[in-house]
Design a protein around this motif. Structure first.
Motif, PDB file in Angstrom:
ATOM      1  N   LEU A 180       0.581  -1.812  -0.054  1.00  0.00           N
ATOM      2  CA  LEU A 180      -0.115  -0.055  -0.102  1.00  0.00           C
ATOM      3  C   LEU A 180       1.103   1.400  -0.379  1.00  0.00           C
ATOM      4  O   LEU A 180       0.526   2.163  -0.847  1.00  0.00           O
ATOM      5  N   SER A 198       2.691   1.419  -3.108  1.00  0.00           N
ATOM      6  CA  SER A 198       1.702   2.452  -4.606  1.00  0.00           C
ATOM      7  C   SER A 198       1.018   3.649  -4.207  1.00  0.00           C
ATOM      8  O   SER A 198       0.944   4.043  -5.003  1.00  0.00           O
ATOM      9  N   THR A 199       1.224   3.721  -2.949  1.00  0.00           N
ATOM     10  CA  THR A 199       0.886   5.118  -2.487  1.00  0.00           C
ATOM     11  C   THR A 199       1.937   6.741  -3.496  1.00  0.00           C
ATOM     12  O   THR A 199       1.758   7.111  -4.095  1.00  0.00           O
TER      13      THR A 199
END
Length: 179
Positions: A105, A108-109
Motif C-alpha cells: 500500500l 503504491s501510494t
C-alpha cells in the motif's frame, strides 16, 4: 547608424512587414534599434519564471531519480521485510507480516504521488528546452542580422572608394594632354 523605425528595419533586414514579425524577431529588431544585447541565459530565465511547485517538482525528480534514492530505498525495503519476517515475527509483534500488504500500500501510494511529480518536472524541463531554443534563435538571428549590416557597410565603403577612384581617373584623364 541612425535609428530607424521598426517597420523600416523589418523590411530592410528581414524583408517582412512589421505586423508579420514573430515575438523573437521583434525583440531582436528592438535590440538592434536600441543598441542593446539580446542574449540571455535560458536557465536564469526559466528560474525566474518558476513557481514554488515547479522548483519542488524538480527537487523530487532529482532525488527520486538518483542512485542514492534507489540504494536507500532498497535498504529500507529489505529492512522492513527483515524486521517483519524475522525479528518482530520471532516475538509475535510483526505489524506487516508476509505478504507485506501495508508495504505494498505504501509503495503504491508513493508511486501514485511520485509519477505525476516527475512528469511535472519533465514538462518543466521541456519548457526550459523550448525557452533555450527560442533564446538561441534570437541570438543567432541577431548575429546573422549584424553580419548582414556589416556587409552592407563594407559594400558602401567599397562603392564610395570605387567612386572616388573613378573620379580621380576621370580627373587624370582630363589633365593628360592629348597629342
Amino acid at each position: 547608424m541612425a535609428q530607424l523605425p521598426l517597420a523600416d528595419l523589418a523590411q530592410r533586414l528581414l524583408r517582412k512587414p512589421a505586423h508579420a514579425l514573430d515575438p523573437e524577431e521583434r525583440r531582436v529588431l528592438d535590440s538592434i534599434d536600441s543598441g542593446t544585447i539580446v542574449s540571455r541565459d535560458a536557465a536564469d530565465e526559466a528560474d525566474a519564471r518558476s513557481s514554488l511547485g515547479d522548483r519542488l517538482a524538480d527537487r523530487v525528480a532529482a532525488v527520486g531519480g538518483s542512485w542514492g534514492f534507489i540504494i536507500a530505498f532498497t535498504v529500507v525495503l529489505l529492512g522492513w521485510m527483515l524486521l517483519n519476517t524475522d525479528v518482530l515475527a520471532h516475538f509475535g509483534m510483526a505489524f506487516d507480516p508476509y505478504p507485506y500488504i501495508f508495504l505494498n500500500l505504501m509503495l503504491s501510494t508513493l508511486a501514485a504521488i511520485q509519477a505525476p511529480v516527475i512528469m511535472m518536472s519533465q514538462n518543466r524541463q521541456a519548457a526550459k528546452d523550448r525557452l533555450a531554443a527560442s533564446l538561441d534563435y534570437e541570438t543567432n538571428l541577431r548575429a546573422e542580422l549584424d553580419i548582414l549590416r556589416l556587409h552592407e557597410k563594407l559594400d558602401g565603403i567599397v562603392l564610395d572608394r570605387l567612386a572616388a577612384l573613378e573620379a580621380k581617373i576621370d580627373a587624370l584623364a582630363k589633365s593628360v594632354p592629348t597629342a
